[in-house]
Design a protein around this motif. Sequence first.
Motif, PDB file in Angstrom:
ATOM      1  N   VAL A 290      30.821  52.809  42.478  1.00  0.00           N
ATOM      2  CA  VAL A 290      32.213  52.423  42.250  1.00  0.00           C
ATOM      3  C   VAL A 290      32.555  51.337  43.269  1.00  0.00           C
ATOM      4  O   VAL A 290      32.627  51.599  44.464  1.00  0.00           O
ATOM      5  N   ASP A 291      32.688  50.132  42.785  1.00  0.00           N
ATOM      6  CA  ASP A 291      33.026  49.029  43.681  1.00  0.00           C
ATOM      7  C   ASP A 291      34.520  49.047  43.980  1.00  0.00           C
ATOM      8  O   ASP A 291      35.333  49.425  43.138  1.00  0.00           O
ATOM      9  N   ASP A 292      34.829  48.625  45.184  1.00  0.00           N
ATOM     10  CA  ASP A 292      36.215  48.625  45.652  1.00  0.00           C
ATOM     11  C   ASP A 292      36.624  47.155  45.767  1.00  0.00           C
ATOM     12  O   ASP A 292      36.240  46.465  46.694  1.00  0.00           O
ATOM     13  N   ILE A 293      37.365  46.677  44.775  1.00  0.00           N
ATOM     14  CA  ILE A 293      37.671  45.242  44.706  1.00  0.00           C
ATOM     15  C   ILE A 293      39.104  44.996  45.187  1.00  0.00           C
ATOM     16  O   ILE A 293      40.059  45.496  44.593  1.00  0.00           O
ATOM     17  N   VAL A 294      39.211  44.225  46.252  1.00  0.00           N
ATOM     18  CA  VAL A 294      40.526  43.927  46.808  1.00  0.00           C
ATOM     19  C   VAL A 294      40.783  42.435  46.700  1.00  0.00           C
ATOM     20  O   VAL A 294      39.946  41.632  47.113  1.00  0.00           O
ATOM     21  N   THR A 295      41.926  42.070  46.141  1.00  0.00           N
ATOM     22  CA  THR A 295      42.275  40.653  46.078  1.00  0.00           C
ATOM     23  C   THR A 295      43.691  40.460  46.598  1.00  0.00           C
ATOM     24  O   THR A 295      44.497  41.382  46.577  1.00  0.00           O
ATOM     25  N   GLY A 296      43.961  39.254  47.063  1.00  0.00           N
ATOM     26  CA  GLY A 296      45.295  38.936  47.561  1.00  0.00           C
ATOM     27  C   GLY A 296      45.389  39.192  49.050  1.00  0.00           C
ATOM     28  O   GLY A 296      44.409  39.549  49.700  1.00  0.00           O
TER      29      GLY A 296
END
Lengths: 225, 259, 919
Positions: free
Chosen positions: B41-47
Motif C-alpha cells: 500500500v503506497d502512501d502518496i502525498v501531494t501538495g
Amino acid sequence: MMTSKPKGKVFRFGLGYRLAHWNNAIFFLLLLLSGLMFVFKGVSGLLGEAGVVWADRIHRAAAWPYTFLTIPLLAFMAGKETKEWLKHVFTWTKDDIAFVAAFPKALFNRNYPLPAQDKFNGGEKINSMLTIFGTVVMIVTGWTMALSQYLGPQVMAWALPIHDVTAILLGAVIMGHMWLSLVHPDNKAAMPGMVNGYVDEHFAKHHYAKWYKAMKDERSAEAAD
Amino acid sequence: MTKRYGMVIDLSTCVGCQACVASCTTQNQTPYWDGKFRTRVDDIVTGSFPDLSRTFVSQLCNHCEDAPCVQVCPTGATYQTEEGVVLVDQEQCVSCQACVAACQYGARYVYTPEDVVQAKSVYGEGNRHSVAHVDKCTLCYDRVTGEGMEPACVTTCPGQARIFGDWNDPESRVNKALAAAGDRAHRAPGSAIAYILPAPSQKELPPPDPADPLWVSGWKGYVQPAAKAALGAAVGVLAVATAVNLSQKKAGEGDHDDE
Amino acid sequence: MSNKSFSRRTFLKAAAVTGASLSVLGVAEVAPRHAEGNEPASEYEWIPNICTMCVNTCGIKVKVKKTGNLTRAVKIEGNPDHPYSKGKLCARGQAGLRRVYDPERITQPLIRVEGSKRGEWKFRPATWEEAYGYIAQKLQAEQIMPYEMAAAGGWISCAFYRPYLMSFAFAMEIPNILATPMQHCVMGEHLGLDSAVGTFNVHDEIVADYDKAKYYIAMGANAAVGGIATGRAVRYAEGKKAGSKTVVLDPRMSEMAAKADEWIPIKPGTDVAFALAMMNVILQKKLYDVEFLTKHSNMPFLVTEQGGMVMPLMESGGAMGMPKAFYVYDELSQSIKQIPGFPANNNLVDIEGNPVKPALEAPAGLQQNGAGVTTLFQVVLKQAAQYTPAWAASITDVPAETIERIATEFGSTRPALIEPGWHDARYSSTTQFRKVSALIQGLVGGIDRPGGWVFIGGVREVMHNFLEMMKQGQMPSSPLQLPGLFSPKAALDMKFNNPQAWSHGHPSVNQAWNQQEWANGRAGVGFNLYTDVGYDEAIKGELSYDGKPYQLKAFFLSQTNLIRGFFGWKEMLTNPNVKLVVSIEIGPSDSIAYSDVILPDTAYLEKYDPFFEVGMSHDLGYTTRIPVIQPPGQVKHTIDMFYEMAAGFQKDLLTPMAGMFGWNPAELKHEVEVAVGEGKGAVYGIQQYQAHTIAHHAHTTPEKVMESIRAKGLIEVEHRDELMAKWSMPYQQPLSTPSGRFEFYSLFLANIVQQTGIPTLEGNPLFTFVPNEFKPGMKPGDALTEKDEFFFTYGKVPTQSHAATMNNDLLTAISEKHKDAYYGVWLNTQRATALGISTGDRIVLTNTTSGQKAEGTAFVTEMIRPDTIFVPAAFGGEDPNMKQAYGKGTPFSNLVPRRHEHSVGNFRASEFTVKIAKA
C-alpha cells in the motif's frame, strides 16, 4: 613427428586443438539442447517438469567446461596451432572472398568450381569468427544471468535477449557446420581430421589446394635438406 | 464464457491499514523477513501544508492481458491461466529474474533458497514454498478455484476497498463497482486491476497502464523472430542442399569443393 | 468461483496433452503446474476464535492444518458471522499467528536470578511449583499484607478478564487494582462523555453508526477508524461509499484525515474550544432537536443559579440514592410540575401520572420557593453564548467562518455524528472536551438512533435486568450487574474507597492518597477507580492511612505494560521498597523485565475461556474460545493461575466470582472441580458452567450453545433491530445517568465534585473551557516563538498499537516499509529545514518543562502543522530481548512527566512543549 604418418593421409589437427574443438562442440551442443526450452517454449511442455529441472541443471553445469576449458586447451596444448589458426582466421585473401561468393552456388551444385584454399577456407574462417565472438557473447551474457541475483534483475533486460538471439544464430551456424561434416557427400572426409588428426591426401589436395601445396613444398624442402 | 478474474480498488475507502499486506503474507506464506511482499500500500502525498492530499494506493500484480513477464520467461514457468491469472510454476522457474526486470509494477521478487529454509521455521514443514523461485501475486488462484473463497486481501479489507470478481460477467461485483463509480472509474486496457479514484481528476494516482518495456517489445517483437526466421531459413537451405547434393552425380574425379 | 480444485486439475491435464502436441509448433502451452502447493481442503478445519491483538475483540476464524497428532494454525480470517467486525480483520489480527508462534514466546515460568537487578533481564527457568513457592515465600518473608499488594491488569484483562482479576483481588483481599486503560481511555478520556449518556466504558458500550451517518466529525481520534478499529472502519467505509461527508480535526494528516472531505489542522489541545463554538452555533441557530431535548434530556429541568453554581431543583430519596423527582415548567398547566426521577426516561408525565409539556424556556421571573428559577436550557444558552466562533478561532487557529460553517452543516444534517473518541489522556481539557462532544451529539438528538451513538446489545440488557430487579424490589449483588456508569460508581463507593468493605480496614491506595491530599488542603483525583494515583507515594513510603504508613510492596501484573503505557514506573518498580513483582505474560515486553517472577500465559488460540458478550456489537450474543492449537511448553491460562495462587493461600476464587456474576456458587464449584480433576483447568469448568446459564438465557441447551460456538464462534440471542424496538435508550429505557435522561448538567459529576472537592474546571457538571497549560504562564492562543520549540502530539499507526503487536516480526516487516512515517518523529518541512534536519536524522526531543529526553528519527513532511511534532506511540522498545521492537521508534513515555489531572487522573500526556535538536 611426421614419421608415423599413415599412408595416403595428411596430418591436419593436433591433439590439443582437437580436444579444444570437441570440448567446445560437446558442451555447446549440450547447452544448445538444454537451452532449447528457453527459446522455444513448447519444448518445456515436451520435457515435462522433471525434464525442465534437468535441462536447467545440465545447462548450468555445461556452462563451466564451456567457459573454462576450451581456452586453456587451446593455449596450453595447442599454442602454436591456435596462433596459426587465429592468424589464418583473421587474414582474408582474395581467394577467401571468392570462396565465400561462390559458396552459395556450390551448395546446390556439387560440381561448381571453387577457388583454391589455404588451411582454412573462407567459410571455415567465417565459422571460426562467429564461434569466437559468439562464444564470448554467450559466456558474458550467460554468467551475467547466472549471477543476476547478485547483479540485480535489471541485467536481465540486456543479457537475456542477447543470449537468446546469439544462441539462435549460433545454432544456425553449428547446423551448417555439422551438415557439412556429417551430411555433405563430398565433405564428410573432413571429419577424420578432427577425430584422429589426419585427412585423406586426396581430400586435402582438392579441398585445401594452397595448404596442400604449401605443405608439399615444405616437405620437399625438408627432403632437399 | 471463460472468466477473467480481476479486482477493483476503491481508493476513496482504503484507510491504509495494511491488512491486505498481512493477510496476503500469511495466506501465501511469503518471505516478509526479507521485506518481500506480493502486495503493498503506497502512501502518496501531494501538495504542501495545509493544502494536502494523502492517498493510500494498494498495488499488486496487474495480471496484464499480454504480460511481458510471460513473454520473457525463458522456461515458460510464468504462464497465464485461462482466467487471465499470471502464475509462476515453482518447479520450472530458474529464478533468472527476467520477469522481475520486465515487470513495471514491481510485483515480483525471488523466493531465494535462504527464504525457503526460513519459511520452514516460520510457516512450518510442508509450506507452500519448497524450492527457490520467482514469486508473485496469484490472485489467490488456489483459494478462489479450490476453496471457493475470495482472495485473502479482499476478504479481510476493513475499508472494503478491494473488490474481486470476473470482468467477463456483467453482474460481477467488479463491473458493478466500476460502473457505479462513474467518472472516478479507471481501468486501463489489458489490465485486470482497476481503480476507483478519490476524485475524477486524480488520474496520476493509479499505477501506469500495462506496456511492454522497450527491450521486451524489441526483442520479442523483432529481433528474436528475425533470428528464428534466419534459423528456419538455414534449415530450409540445408534441406534443399541435401536433396540436391545427394541427387547430383559427382563430375568424375575432377576437382570441386566445399568447406 | 464454486469451481472445485478437481475441475482445475482436469482442465490442466487436458491442457497438458494439447500443450504437448502444440509445443512442437512452438505454441505456448500449459503444462501441469505447481504454482503453489494446493493441498486438498479435507486436511483443514476452520475454528472460530476471538482476536486478541488489540482491544476490539473482532471475530476470527482460524484455519488449522492437521498432520497426524500435530495441529498448526496456518491462516486467520475475519469471522463473517461476527456482527461487529463482519468478517474483516486488520493487519494486526492477520499477524496473530506470529504472536502465537513467536520464537520469543515465554513458555515456562522464570525467576529472576539472585543478585541481579530488576530490568536487567536475568532469569532462570523454573517449574510452576518453584515459581508459586517463590511468591509465597517472598510474601511471607517480607510479611506483606494484602493491602500492600496491587493487582494490575492490561487491556486484555479489560477486554476479557476484569471480573476474574477482581475475583482474585477480592479473594486475596487486595484493595488495589490498577487497570489499563482506565486513565488512558475508559475514564481518562470519557468521564465527561459518560456523565452525559451514562456509559462506563464507552468503546464497549457505544458503537457509533458510521455507516448510517450523513455527516461525521472526528476530533482527536485517528485510532477510532484509521488507527485502526476494524468494526468501526468497516462501518465508516460503508458510510463513505454511501456518500457521507467526513470532517477531521487533527494537527497532522493522519490516516483518518487522509479520508476526510475536509481536513482541519487544528492547533493541538484546543479541540474543546472548537467543540464549544460548535455548540454555540448550533444553539444560536436553533439547529438542535427540540423534541429530544424536551422529552429525553434534562434541558427543561428547572435550576437555580447561585454564585455561578448551577443547581437543579430536585427531591431526594429515589431509588439507590438517586433523586426522586425533578421540576419542569409545564406549558399545558402553565405551572411548575414535579416529574419522576430514575427509572423514568422522559419528561412527559408528572409524578401523579398526568401529562406534562415541559418548556425549554421558563417564563421570565419564574420562582420556586422564593428563588428565581430558569430551565437548564436557558443556563446552557447563556453559558454557551460566550464561546463564539470568533473566540474559538483565536485559540484553535481555525478561521471563525470555518467553525461556523462546519457547525451549521453538522447541525442541519441528520443523522450527524461526532466521534465518541478513543484514548485521549492527553490534556487537562480532555474530560470537558469529550463532555462537550457528547452534548453536541445530544443537541442533534443523535443518541441511540440510526446514524448516531448506538448502544451495544449488552448495555440494554443489563439495564433491562436492572429495571426488572428494581420492580421486584431487589438489589443487584455486585457492581457488575449495574448498568453503565452506576457500576464503577458502586464499585468505588461500596468497595474500593470503603475501608469497611475489607477485613484489613484499608481502602485503596488511591483513596488513601486522596484523603492525604485533602488533609493537606489539596485537590485529589475525583474518579480514582483503578488508577495509579498515589502509587508513587505508596511505594516511596510517603503515604499514610489512619496515621500509619500505607506502603505498596508487591505487584501482580497481568499482561500490562506499565513501563510503556504509564509514566514513571521504571523508577517505581526498581524502588527497593518493592519486594515482589509477579508478571503474567506471553512474550517479552519492556515491563516484564522488571519482574521477579514471570508466569507464562496462554495465547488466544490455545485456550478455553469463560463466555463473554459478543464485543462491541449492536446485537446481543455470547462468545467464548475453544482451543485451536495446543499450547506450547508449560503455559497456563491466567484464570487458572489466579485459581492456583488463591488456592495456595487457602483462598477461594470462586465465591467472589459467583457473587460478582450472580452465579450459583455450588454449581460453579462442582464444574470447576470436575474440570480441574480432569486436568483441563478451572477455566474449562467456568465455561461448562456458563454454557448452562447461557443456554437458559438463549432458550436452548448447553450442547446447542457449544455447537453454535464451534460453528460460528458465537451464539446470537437477539438482533439490533429487535433490541432497538423494545429497549432503546432513553426512549424506552432510561439512560444510566442519575436522572435517567441525557444530562447536559451532570448530577454524577456534581456529586463527584461535591464528594472530592476537585476543581470544577476539569469536572464541571455543566461545561466549560479548560485552558491547557503547555508550559508555565502560557495562555490559550499563545504561539510558540522559539525556533526549535514545538507542541507535542502522539498517536497510533495502523500496524502496531499494543504490547501484543509490538514485537511481532510480520508487523515489524510491514512497518519497516513505511518506517519514516511509522517510526519517525513527524516534523514540518519548513521548520525542519530551518533547523537543518532531514528525514532519517537522529534527533533529541526535550520536554521544556520537565527536562525529560527521548531520541528519535526525523520524518520531515508537509503532513503536519509547523508548530507541532508527532510521535507514533506504539514504538520505542527498550528491552533488547524484544528482537523486533528493540530500538525502533521513540519511547515517548520517557518524555512524559508523572502527573495526573484532577477529574480522573488522566496523564496530560501531551500537555507540554518539546525542543528538538540533532542528536
